[in-house]
Design a protein around this motif. Sequence first.
Motif, PDB file in Angstrom:
ATOM      1  N   ASN A  65       7.787  24.742  28.831  1.00 19.89           N
ATOM      2  CA  ASN A  65       6.425  24.518  29.342  1.00 19.89           C
ATOM      3  C   ASN A  65       5.558  23.718  28.383  1.00 19.89           C
ATOM      4  O   ASN A  65       4.700  22.947  28.809  1.00 19.89           O
ATOM      5  CB  ASN A  65       5.754  25.846  29.702  1.00 19.89           C
ATOM      6  CG  ASN A  65       5.444  26.705  28.494  1.00 19.89           C
ATOM      7  OD1 ASN A  65       4.404  26.550  27.854  1.00 19.89           O
ATOM      8  ND2 ASN A  65       6.344  27.637  28.163  1.00 19.89           N
ATOM      9  N   ASP A  88       6.680  22.173  39.558  1.00 16.67           N
ATOM     10  CA  ASP A  88       6.557  22.863  38.271  1.00 16.67           C
ATOM     11  C   ASP A  88       7.298  24.188  38.377  1.00 16.67           C
ATOM     12  O   ASP A  88       6.970  25.023  39.209  1.00 16.67           O
ATOM     13  CB  ASP A  88       5.069  23.095  37.967  1.00 16.67           C
ATOM     14  CG  ASP A  88       4.838  24.071  36.826  1.00 16.67           C
ATOM     15  OD1 ASP A  88       5.688  24.127  35.913  1.00 16.67           O
ATOM     16  OD2 ASP A  88       3.807  24.773  36.859  1.00 16.67           O
ATOM     17  N   ASN A  90       7.818  26.067  35.511  1.00 19.27           N
ATOM     18  CA  ASN A  90       7.604  26.628  34.179  1.00 19.27           C
ATOM     19  C   ASN A  90       6.660  27.821  34.162  1.00 19.27           C
ATOM     20  O   ASN A  90       5.852  28.014  35.073  1.00 19.27           O
ATOM     21  CB  ASN A  90       7.027  25.549  33.260  1.00 19.27           C
ATOM     22  CG  ASN A  90       8.008  24.433  33.030  1.00 19.27           C
ATOM     23  OD1 ASN A  90       8.903  24.548  32.200  1.00 19.27           O
ATOM     24  ND2 ASN A  90       7.849  23.341  33.766  1.00 19.27           N
ATOM     25  N   PRO A  92       3.893  29.409  31.373  1.00 20.10           N
ATOM     26  CA  PRO A  92       3.221  29.321  30.072  1.00 20.10           C
ATOM     27  C   PRO A  92       2.981  30.714  29.495  1.00 20.10           C
ATOM     28  O   PRO A  92       1.841  31.179  29.397  1.00 20.10           O
ATOM     29  CB  PRO A  92       1.915  28.610  30.414  1.00 20.10           C
ATOM     30  CG  PRO A  92       1.606  29.066  31.809  1.00 20.10           C
ATOM     31  CD  PRO A  92       2.949  29.200  32.487  1.00 20.10           C
ATOM     32  N   ASN A 126      10.003  29.827  39.466  1.00 13.67           N
ATOM     33  CA  ASN A 126       9.616  30.290  38.130  1.00 13.67           C
ATOM     34  C   ASN A 126       9.779  31.797  37.941  1.00 13.67           C
ATOM     35  O   ASN A 126       9.612  32.290  36.833  1.00 13.67           O
ATOM     36  CB  ASN A 126       8.155  29.934  37.841  1.00 13.67           C
ATOM     37  CG  ASN A 126       7.188  30.750  38.681  1.00 13.67           C
ATOM     38  OD1 ASN A 126       7.308  30.789  39.906  1.00 13.67           O
ATOM     39  ND2 ASN A 126       6.248  31.415  38.035  1.00 13.67           N
ATOM     40  N   GLU A 183       2.614  32.738  37.960  1.00 15.30           N
ATOM     41  CA  GLU A 183       2.826  32.802  36.510  1.00 15.30           C
ATOM     42  C   GLU A 183       2.650  34.232  36.003  1.00 15.30           C
ATOM     43  O   GLU A 183       3.415  34.686  35.136  1.00 15.30           O
ATOM     44  CB  GLU A 183       1.881  31.827  35.816  1.00 15.30           C
ATOM     45  CG  GLU A 183       2.197  30.373  36.151  1.00 15.30           C
ATOM     46  CD  GLU A 183       1.210  29.362  35.614  1.00 15.30           C
ATOM     47  OE1 GLU A 183       1.418  28.157  35.862  1.00 15.30           O
ATOM     48  OE2 GLU A 183       0.230  29.764  34.950  1.00 15.30           O
TER      49      GLU A 183
END
Length: 214
Positions: A65, A88, A90, A92, A126, A183
């Motif tokens: 990331n 995306d 990823n 973080p 993710n 996330e």
Amino acid sequence: MRIGIIGYGNMARALAGRWVKEHEIMLSGRNLDKAAEAARSLNIKSGSIAEAAGFGEVVVFATHNAAVFDAIEQAGGARAFADKVVIDINNPIDTKTFLTTRTDGLSLTEAIADALPGAYVGKAFNMAQARVWADPDKSFDGRAMVTPYTADEAADEMLATLIADVGSEPLRLGGNEHAYKLEAAAAIVIQVLFAGGDAHTVLNLIRPEAKPIR
């Protein structure tokens, strides 16, 4: 469709291995030799980051990331992603605290979208480890794996297709203003994995109205 993947690690190889029967794929990264080696194992193309960005109708960020924005620069900046679907995958997440490393109140996905105003951005893949995506069996306790995702409307159809192509059920949460939820949910899985959890650990959405796999 043509998919350029920026990265050649476990996640890049797992997704490429599931997509290769239906799509044209190019792996890329800073180390061209490692990218080529990973690509040969899957019988697909490899190239530079700029070449992968140019090749793909869809471009997947499968780097660490912290390397995403460097990769954007290496690809040629925002103009290299104009009119492309960008995914995306990823998280973080600080693997010591299991909290976000973002300090501006945005998800990484929103920050990518801000950096690529001409692209159509989404977030998916993710919330599980690479072995989950590589495994052709996407059932857990007799139920199909559901993959929540966020996306600009223009990216919705392509992203849903790619989720279905790995054997999972796509579930759009909305636009990328909801990406922070993905996330945060991934942080739970990551914390469990770092505590020694099985690599196939997932947070699966159980919907009573959905029929179980037979």
